[in-house]
Structure formats: C-alpha cells, structure tokens
Design a protein around this motif. Structure first.
Motif, PDB file in Angstrom:
ATOM      1  N   HIS A  38      20.238 -45.288 -32.026  1.00  0.00           N
ATOM      2  CA  HIS A  38      18.412 -45.248 -30.931  1.00  0.00           C
ATOM      3  C   HIS A  38      17.304 -44.438 -31.248  1.00  0.00           C
ATOM      4  O   HIS A  38      16.324 -44.630 -31.386  1.00  0.00           O
ATOM      5  CB  HIS A  38      18.828 -44.076 -29.740  1.00  0.00           C
ATOM      6  N   ARG A  39      18.312 -43.998 -32.895  1.00  0.00           N
ATOM      7  CA  ARG A  39      16.883 -43.085 -33.979  1.00  0.00           C
ATOM      8  C   ARG A  39      15.506 -44.053 -33.983  1.00  0.00           C
ATOM      9  O   ARG A  39      14.423 -44.094 -33.590  1.00  0.00           O
ATOM     10  CB  ARG A  39      17.492 -43.193 -35.623  1.00  0.00           C
ATOM     11  N   SER A  40      15.630 -45.572 -34.368  1.00  0.00           N
ATOM     12  CA  SER A  40      13.918 -45.960 -34.570  1.00  0.00           C
ATOM     13  C   SER A  40      13.640 -46.722 -33.299  1.00  0.00           C
ATOM     14  O   SER A  40      12.468 -46.628 -33.554  1.00  0.00           O
ATOM     15  CB  SER A  40      14.821 -47.725 -34.883  1.00  0.00           C
ATOM     16  N   HIS A  41      14.379 -46.584 -31.587  1.00  0.00           N
ATOM     17  CA  HIS A  41      13.256 -46.796 -30.786  1.00  0.00           C
ATOM     18  C   HIS A  41      12.277 -45.866 -30.838  1.00  0.00           C
ATOM     19  O   HIS A  41      11.613 -45.726 -30.742  1.00  0.00           O
ATOM     20  CB  HIS A  41      14.331 -47.239 -29.572  1.00  0.00           C
ATOM     21  N   LEU A  42      13.768 -44.458 -31.011  1.00  0.00           N
ATOM     22  CA  LEU A  42      13.037 -42.969 -30.102  1.00  0.00           C
ATOM     23  C   LEU A  42      11.705 -42.588 -31.355  1.00  0.00           C
ATOM     24  O   LEU A  42      10.930 -42.145 -31.031  1.00  0.00           O
ATOM     25  CB  LEU A  42      14.056 -42.155 -30.793  1.00  0.00           C
ATOM     26  N   ARG A  43      12.207 -43.172 -32.578  1.00  0.00           N
ATOM     27  CA  ARG A  43      10.666 -42.998 -33.661  1.00  0.00           C
ATOM     28  C   ARG A  43       8.959 -43.901 -33.556  1.00  0.00           C
ATOM     29  O   ARG A  43       8.253 -43.241 -33.136  1.00  0.00           O
ATOM     30  CB  ARG A  43      11.208 -43.218 -35.317  1.00  0.00           C
ATOM     31  N   ALA A  44      10.237 -44.566 -32.610  1.00  0.00           N
ATOM     32  CA  ALA A  44       8.511 -46.224 -32.160  1.00  0.00           C
ATOM     33  C   ALA A  44       7.756 -45.497 -31.125  1.00  0.00           C
ATOM     34  O   ALA A  44       6.721 -45.428 -31.241  1.00  0.00           O
ATOM     35  CB  ALA A  44       9.468 -47.572 -31.719  1.00  0.00           C
ATOM     36  N   VAL A  45       8.377 -44.353 -30.290  1.00  0.00           N
ATOM     37  CA  VAL A  45       7.930 -44.326 -28.814  1.00  0.00           C
ATOM     38  C   VAL A  45       6.850 -42.988 -29.658  1.00  0.00           C
ATOM     39  O   VAL A  45       5.953 -42.635 -29.192  1.00  0.00           O
ATOM     40  CB  VAL A  45       9.013 -44.053 -28.205  1.00  0.00           C
ATOM     41  N   SER A  46       8.038 -42.105 -30.764  1.00  0.00           N
ATOM     42  CA  SER A  46       6.774 -41.021 -31.017  1.00  0.00           C
ATOM     43  C   SER A  46       5.851 -41.187 -31.807  1.00  0.00           C
ATOM     44  O   SER A  46       4.787 -40.466 -30.913  1.00  0.00           O
ATOM     45  CB  SER A  46       7.998 -40.116 -31.869  1.00  0.00           C
ATOM     46  N   TYR A  47       5.803 -42.048 -32.001  1.00  0.00           N
ATOM     47  CA  TYR A  47       5.082 -42.553 -33.738  1.00  0.00           C
ATOM     48  C   TYR A  47       3.724 -42.884 -32.217  1.00  0.00           C
ATOM     49  O   TYR A  47       2.062 -42.263 -32.731  1.00  0.00           O
ATOM     50  CB  TYR A  47       5.062 -43.261 -33.865  1.00  0.00           C
ATOM     51  N   ALA A  73       5.743 -37.530 -34.888  1.00  0.00           N
ATOM     52  CA  ALA A  73       7.164 -38.018 -34.915  1.00  0.00           C
ATOM     53  C   ALA A  73       8.642 -37.502 -35.266  1.00  0.00           C
ATOM     54  O   ALA A  73       9.744 -37.896 -34.154  1.00  0.00           O
ATOM     55  CB  ALA A  73       7.399 -39.609 -34.948  1.00  0.00           C
ATOM     56  N   GLU A  74       9.060 -37.833 -36.453  1.00  0.00           N
ATOM     57  CA  GLU A  74      10.042 -37.143 -36.662  1.00  0.00           C
ATOM     58  C   GLU A  74      10.712 -35.572 -36.306  1.00  0.00           C
ATOM     59  O   GLU A  74      11.675 -35.900 -36.037  1.00  0.00           O
ATOM     60  CB  GLU A  74      10.244 -37.404 -38.608  1.00  0.00           C
ATOM     61  N   ASP A  75       9.598 -35.246 -36.678  1.00  0.00           N
ATOM     62  CA  ASP A  75       9.654 -34.149 -35.940  1.00  0.00           C
ATOM     63  C   ASP A  75      10.163 -33.838 -34.350  1.00  0.00           C
ATOM     64  O   ASP A  75      11.327 -33.343 -33.781  1.00  0.00           O
ATOM     65  CB  ASP A  75       8.712 -33.341 -35.795  1.00  0.00           C
ATOM     66  N   ALA A  76       9.486 -34.801 -33.557  1.00  0.00           N
ATOM     67  CA  ALA A  76       9.915 -34.969 -32.278  1.00  0.00           C
ATOM     68  C   ALA A  76      11.579 -36.135 -32.290  1.00  0.00           C
ATOM     69  O   ALA A  76      12.295 -35.482 -31.598  1.00  0.00           O
ATOM     70  CB  ALA A  76       9.168 -36.145 -31.203  1.00  0.00           C
TER      71      ALA A  76
END
Length: 294
Positions: A14-23, A32-35
C-alpha cells in the motif's frame, strides 16, 4: 515468515498509494514520506486483527497524519514563498531527490498543487480524498469531525476554487490556450523564431522587480527583445504549466509545486500583445489561480 515481516509486506503493498495521497495532501515529497512512515509506526503499534480492509485503514491513518501536519503548518505559515514550515515526524529533506520531486510535481500538475495550497486543511482533505481518490464522504466526515453533508459542501467549495471561473467564452479560452501553449513550448524548446512569430511586433513585457537583478521593475518592448528575454528563462520554463489566472489563460511557474511567478497575457488576433510577469508576493496573493482542463 514471522508476523512482523508479514505486516511489512502488507504495508509495502500500500506504500505507493499512501504516498500518492500524502503528496497531494501536503505538496511536499519529504513530508509525504514522513506521513507514510508515521502510518507504518502506527500500524506496527496497532492490533489489526479485526481490520477487514487494511488499505482503507491505512488511508484513514495517513489522512489523519496529513491533516494534523496541515493544521500545524496553517498555524505557523510564513509569508515567504521559499519557506515551508512544518514539524515532520522524521525529517527526510536530505534524502529526497529534488529531481524526483520535480518530476512528481509535474505529473500531479503544478497548477493543482498551487491551488491546493490555498485551501483550508479540511477543504483540502475532503477534495483530495473524494475527488482524487474516490473516498466516500461518509468515510471522510469523521476525519474532520463533520457530517457527510457538511463534508460534501467543503469538497464542493474546494472544487470551485480548483476549477475557477473563466471570464471569457469557451471558444476564446481555447484560442488563448493554444497561443499560451505554443509560447510555453517554444520557450522550453529554445525556438526563437517560433517565439517571435507568436508575439505582436510591438509587444510589451512588464516584470516585477523581484524577477530581475535590478531593484526596479523591468520593461521591454518589441518581439525580438521579448523573445530574447524568454530564451534566457528556458530552464525555468521546465517548471511552468498553463493555469487559469484571474479567469484567463496564463502560466504558473512553480518549482516543486511552490508558486514562484505568474505570467499574464493579453492576446489579440492570435498574437501576444502584452505580458505581465508577477513575482512580488503581495501581487501573487491577489491572483486567483485555478486548474485548466487538459
């Protein structure tokens, strides 16, 4: 496989999706990486035996983290466009590749990132989760402590800001877009003759003093002179995209999604007659920027 390695594998899915949302929520790859890292820490501390949809659970967690970061930023926002005050969980500024972030910003849309940064935290969360990631309003509402109806209104308000209101007809907007797109393409490609062909022979360019090396505003006239100046900004043009500026087509230069300057155009009979380069923070703040449909 032990439980921890299994949990790590599930999270990585799920990392790529979470990074997309956070960014899109934060507009900063480092943040975003911190989140995302904070979401992992919370997952590692949690009992998820009853969680049926891990992706949804993680999206909720990372959204809460981003909302807290946005609210913290809002309370300490500084005037400088260079500043980006935050309190990340673990700072990653030194490990984020600026070129990687520039590519990411371009792919998301510089104008979108700029407009998102003008939204209130709750508006931004509601719009990003619903309009960009199709999260239902009844799942978003608890995150911002609103009813689904109120959350829908927040997203609608944000959507109007993002889309803007053109001041000209769709036909005229299309004509403006073609000329401005051609101007940007010629500048990026270093095509001097193409630039000159887009400019009225008596074109006028005015630029805020923040643009140049002198403490006074800049003023140029003539197609050749203006085209020569545009060639000098060829590298900057790589971080520039069309945007709706006060209801008409312009260009927003926003390296890494941070607004640096705006070009406003007057177009007559398919030729650019005036260019206004806005770079002073107070003037930028007065502009209404929105996203142009692709």
């Amino acid at each position: 496989m032990d439980d921890r390695s299994g949990l790590t594998e599930q999270f990585e899915e799920h990392r790529s999706h979470l990074r997309a949302v956070s960014y899109r929520m934060l507009g900063s790859l480092a943040e975003a990486e911190d989140a995302v890292q904070e979401a992992w820490l919370r997952l590692d501390r949690s009992d998820i035996s009853e969680v049926e949809n891990l992706g949804g659970w993680l999206t909720t967690v990372v959204s809460r983290v981003c909302l807290n970061m946005l609210r913290s930023r809002e309370s300490r926002r500084e005037d400088s466009i260079e500043a980006f005050p935050t309190a990340p969980v673990v700072s990653r500024e030194d490990t984020v590749d600026p070129e990687q972030e520039a590519v990411l910003a371009d792919s998301v849309g510089l104008a979108l990132l700029v407009v998102l940064d003008t939204l209130a935290p709750a508006e931004r969360l509601a719009f990003v989760l619903h309009d960009l990631f199709a999260v239902p309003f009844d799942e978003i509402a608890p995150l911002i402590e609103k009813t689904p109806a109120a959350t829908r209104q927040l997203a609608s308000r944000a959507r109007r800001r993002v889309k803007g209101v053109p001041l000209v007809s769709e036909t005229d907007l299309g004509r403006q877009r073609r000329v401005v797109d051609a101007f940007l393409a010629a500048t990026r490609g270093g095509s001097f003759d193409a630039l000159v062909s887009l400019l009225h022979p008596d074109v006028v360019l005015r630029a805020d003093k923040a643009v140049g090396p002198t403490p006074a505003p800049l003023f140029f006239t003539g197609a050749v002179t203006v085209a020569t100046g545009a060639m000098a900004a060829m590298q900057r043009a790589q971080h520039t995209q069309p945007a709706l500026v006060n209801g008409v087509v312009g260009l927003a230069m926003a390296p890494l999604g941070r607004l640096f300057l705006v070009l406003r155009f007057a177009v007559e009979d398919g030729l650019i007659t005036e260019i206004d380069v806005v770079a002073e923070p107070e003037r930028l703040d007065e502009l209404e920027l929105a996203v142009l449909d692709a």
